[in-house]
Scaffold this active site. Structure first.
Site, PDB file in Angstrom:
ATOM      1  N   GLU A  20      73.791  82.083  86.580  1.00  0.00           N
ATOM      2  CA  GLU A  20      72.987  81.549  87.057  1.00  0.00           C
ATOM      3  C   GLU A  20      72.806  81.945  88.649  1.00  0.00           C
ATOM      4  OE1 GLU A  20      71.748  77.061  87.376  1.00  0.00           O
ATOM      5  OE2 GLU A  20      72.487  77.278  89.363  1.00  0.00           O
ATOM      6  N   PHE A  21      71.504  82.335  89.113  1.00  0.00           N
ATOM      7  CA  PHE A  21      71.128  83.056  90.393  1.00  0.00           C
ATOM      8  C   PHE A  21      70.108  81.908  90.927  1.00  0.00           C
ATOM      9  CE2 PHE A  21      72.751  86.535  87.999  1.00  0.00           C
ATOM     10  CZ  PHE A  21      73.790  86.970  88.876  1.00  0.00           C
ATOM     11  N   LYS A  25      66.856  82.311 100.588  1.00  0.00           N
ATOM     12  CA  LYS A  25      65.918  81.692 101.597  1.00  0.00           C
ATOM     13  C   LYS A  25      65.443  82.816 102.248  1.00  0.00           C
ATOM     14  CE  LYS A  25      68.030  77.159 102.083  1.00  0.00           C
ATOM     15  NZ  LYS A  25      68.520  76.231 103.027  1.00  0.00           N
ATOM     16  N   ALA A 129      61.888  65.839  80.830  1.00  0.00           N
ATOM     17  CA  ALA A 129      62.126  66.608  80.263  1.00  0.00           C
ATOM     18  C   ALA A 129      61.646  66.884  78.796  1.00  0.00           C
ATOM     19  CB  ALA A 129      63.581  67.342  80.429  1.00  0.00           C
ATOM     20  N   TYR A 151      74.653  66.136  80.353  1.00  0.00           N
ATOM     21  CA  TYR A 151      75.862  65.884  81.362  1.00  0.00           C
ATOM     22  C   TYR A 151      77.066  65.367  80.608  1.00  0.00           C
ATOM     23  CZ  TYR A 151      71.519  65.918  84.246  1.00  0.00           C
ATOM     24  OH  TYR A 151      70.760  66.092  85.213  1.00  0.00           O
ATOM     25  N   ASP A 169      73.438  58.518  77.619  1.00  0.00           N
ATOM     26  CA  ASP A 169      72.604  59.577  78.027  1.00  0.00           C
ATOM     27  C   ASP A 169      72.191  60.253  76.401  1.00  0.00           C
ATOM     28  OD1 ASP A 169      72.763  59.278  80.607  1.00  0.00           O
ATOM     29  OD2 ASP A 169      73.693  61.168  80.962  1.00  0.00           O
TER      30      ASP A 169
END
Length: 596
Positions: A20-21, A25, A129, A151, A169
């Site tokens: 993941e990236f 900023k 979602a 989660y 969940d």
């Protein structure tokens, strides 16, 4: 272009990993990330994901970075897409851009829910979602491969963990899968036993197979490890906590080494206890490469993928010379990404712990999760911490309560105070009593041993240095009529200033200046600069800092006293950072100037 789920099926159970990236900023950070992506693509991840800021705040940067990964680097790319607090038009534009550029993978997320006091549009299209999953399927059929989040220990809204459980969940996760999700990526965790319990429960209740990819965050520094687990409510098993005794927590080389071994052990445990059913692992890189490169290289389970070049994966045959060349190239990339040699220094120069600012050239500058500014606490927790302020004296009381350890968080800081703050606590309280609201500061230090209990960090046998600085929100009139005149003639003090409209000013004459305010000297190392305050970094932080005021304002209904008070501060205050460069002498000079 390929769907993630199809690539996983083609592996037929062989282990894989993904990265993941997040969009940096600053422009310099983006340029350095592109160089880093080129190296990390050679580590052969099965796919990469690019995060999406809360409410779509980084949507254009996300799409630009994702398109670069997909088209220029030939990486199978997945775009995060959060739907709450986001207009349908923005979602439609993002999906169309992905479609037009051959990106076939979406990670459908809810995002931060609206605060109770916020006005929510009656025709809000997406609340959860699952609404986004159904919408994508309805608009694009099976064109997109859709992932959803889970989660392993249960989701927590803000700080309220009273209902945290996988049983709470699970019905919602099952709904998302049955609505059309192709795979599941989990929140970070450090308890492999709890992940395995979650996986077995999901498989039993779903009644069919589903691809579940555990999300793992390498431990780059102990401070970030603490912050990540606090924000995500990930538990730390006693055996994991014992890996980081107090004498190693400030030595980031040791912390990284321990963290690499821990990640490898977690990967092995999950693979073995699920009998190879869970064979993929998603690494939250924080745009850093050293730990990730070492994990995939040293893991006996994951390292075989390094020798399978993406150039040869789908080839019918390749010569032994081609394979030898590729293997050598992979070894070189691993060595560079791990920090070896001159090129390794260039690759990992920002891999040491950064302060609030760090270095604006770093792709990892100023972030832990890449999801944009937020209060990091639930509304109910926020009301308990900060109440319902109606005037500036009430704001003062909040800041002084934090400095006095009577409350544990401010909107700009969810962790407690550093021990060294005690040395300037009285001065900071006096500043806040004058309605100068401090959100970051440090006293000076001149050649203090790196093992010092207050100032120490880094390897032993070293010495650390720091300049006194303070970051304050201050009324514009107060700054112009009182503080600025007092600064005249004090050449050792420089400052940066900004407001909610991104106006900027400084007394530094050199364009794009930067100032190292914390650094250390250690045996067998170059000088390490851990906190750098510069023009570019200040301006990026200034925008975020005022956005956090706005997030705080959203707690209260419009036109109430609290809402109007915070709005007045946003419009009428500057953010100012002041640095005293005379660190070798008594640092009281900075505080005397501000308090006279």
């Amino acid at each position: 272009m390929t769907k993630i789920i199809d690539k996983i099926k083609e592996l037929k159970g062989e282990p894989f990993y993904s990265f993941e990236f997040f969009p940096p900023k600053t422009d310099n950070g983006l340029r350095n990330l592109l160089a880093r992506l080129g190296r990390m693509s050679m580590l052969n991840p099965l796919f990469v994901t690019v995060t999406w800021g809360a409410g779509g705040t980084t949507s254009s940067k996300t799409l630009d970075l994702a398109i670069t990964c997909q088209k220029d680097l030939d990486l199978t790319t997945c775009i995060h897409l959060t739907c709450t607090n986001t207009s349908k038009k923005l979602i439609d534009n993002a999906l169309k851009a992905a479609y037009d550029n051959g990106i076939k993978n979406i990670l459908a997320l809810r995002g931060d829910p609206p605060r109770e006091a916020q006005e929510v549009a009656v025709d809000q299209d997406f609340k959860y979602a699952i609404d986004l999953v159904r919408y994508i399927r309805g608009q694009y059929g099976d064109y997109f491969c859709i992932g959803v989040a889970a989660y392993p220990e249960g989701h927590v809204e803000g700080n309220d963990d009273s209902e945290q459980s996988i049983d709470h969940d699970m019905p919602y996760l099952l709904e998302k899968i049955n609505a059309g999700a192709d795979f599941v990526v989990t929140q970070l965790f450090y308890d492999a036993d709890k992940f395995c319990t979650f996986y077995n429960t999901l498989k039993q209740r779903l009644g069919r197979d589903v691809v579940v990819i555990p999300g793992l965050m390498p431990i780059n520094t102990y401070q970030l490890f603490q912050r990540a687990t606090n924000l995500s409510h990930a538990s730390i098993p006693p055996a994991v906590g014992q890996l980081f005794p107090p004498d190693v927590r400030h030595d980031d080389d040791k912390v990284k080494d321990i963290g690499v071994k821990l990640m490898i052990d977690i990967v092995d445990q999950i693979y073995n206890e699920t009998h190879g059913e869970v064979n993929g692992y998603h690494f939250y890189t924080l745009n850093l490469e050293k730990s990730v490169a070492q994990i995939v290289d040293k893991s006996s389970l994951l390292s075989p993928r390094l020798t399978v070049s993406s150039r040869f994966e789908n080839a019918i045959e390749s010569s032994s010379e081609d394979e030898k060349e590729q293997n050598q190239q992979t070894k070189t990339i691993i060595a560079i990404s791990s920090g070896e040699g001159t090129m390794g220094k260039e690759a990992t120069w920002d891999d040491f712990p950064n302060g609030r600012y760090g270095d604006s050239r770093s792709p990892a500058y100023g972030e832990i999760d890449g999801y944009g500014p937020s209060l990091k606490v639930s509304s109910s927790r926020a009301y308990k911490l900060w109440g319902y302020p109606v005037d500036l004296d009430d704001i003062t009381k909040i800041f002084i309560a934090y400095l006095s350890n009577r409350i544990t968080a401010l909107p700009w800081s969810e962790l407690g105070l550093n021990p060294e703050t005690g040395l300037i606590q009285e001065e900071l309280i006096q500043l806040n009593e004058k309605h100068m609201f401090t959100i970051s500061s440090q006293p000076s230090a001149n050649g203090v041993k790196s093992t010092d209990k207050l100032f120490g960090w880094g390897p032993s046998e070293g010495y650390v240095y720091q300049k006194a600085f303070v970051e304050v929100f201050i009324n514009k009139k107060q700054w112009n009529e009182e503080i600025l005149p007092n600064l005249q003639g004090h050449k050792s003090v420089t400052w940066y200033l900004g407001d909610c409209n991104n106006a900027f000013d400084t007394n530094i004459k050199i364009p794009l200046s930067s100032n190292s305010v914390t650094w250390g000297c250690f045996p067998d190392k170059e000088i390490v600069q851990t906190t750098i305050i510069g023009e570019e970094s200040f301006q990026a932080w200034n925008e975020e800092a005022f956005n956090i005021w706005r997030e705080w304002q959203k707690l209260y209904p419009k036109n109430t006293a609290s809402y109007n008070l915070l709005g007045s501060i946003i419009n009428n205050f500057y953010l100012v950072t002041l640095i005293n460069h005379d660190y070798a002498n008594d640092n009281n000079n900075l505080w005397e100037i501000l308090l006279q």
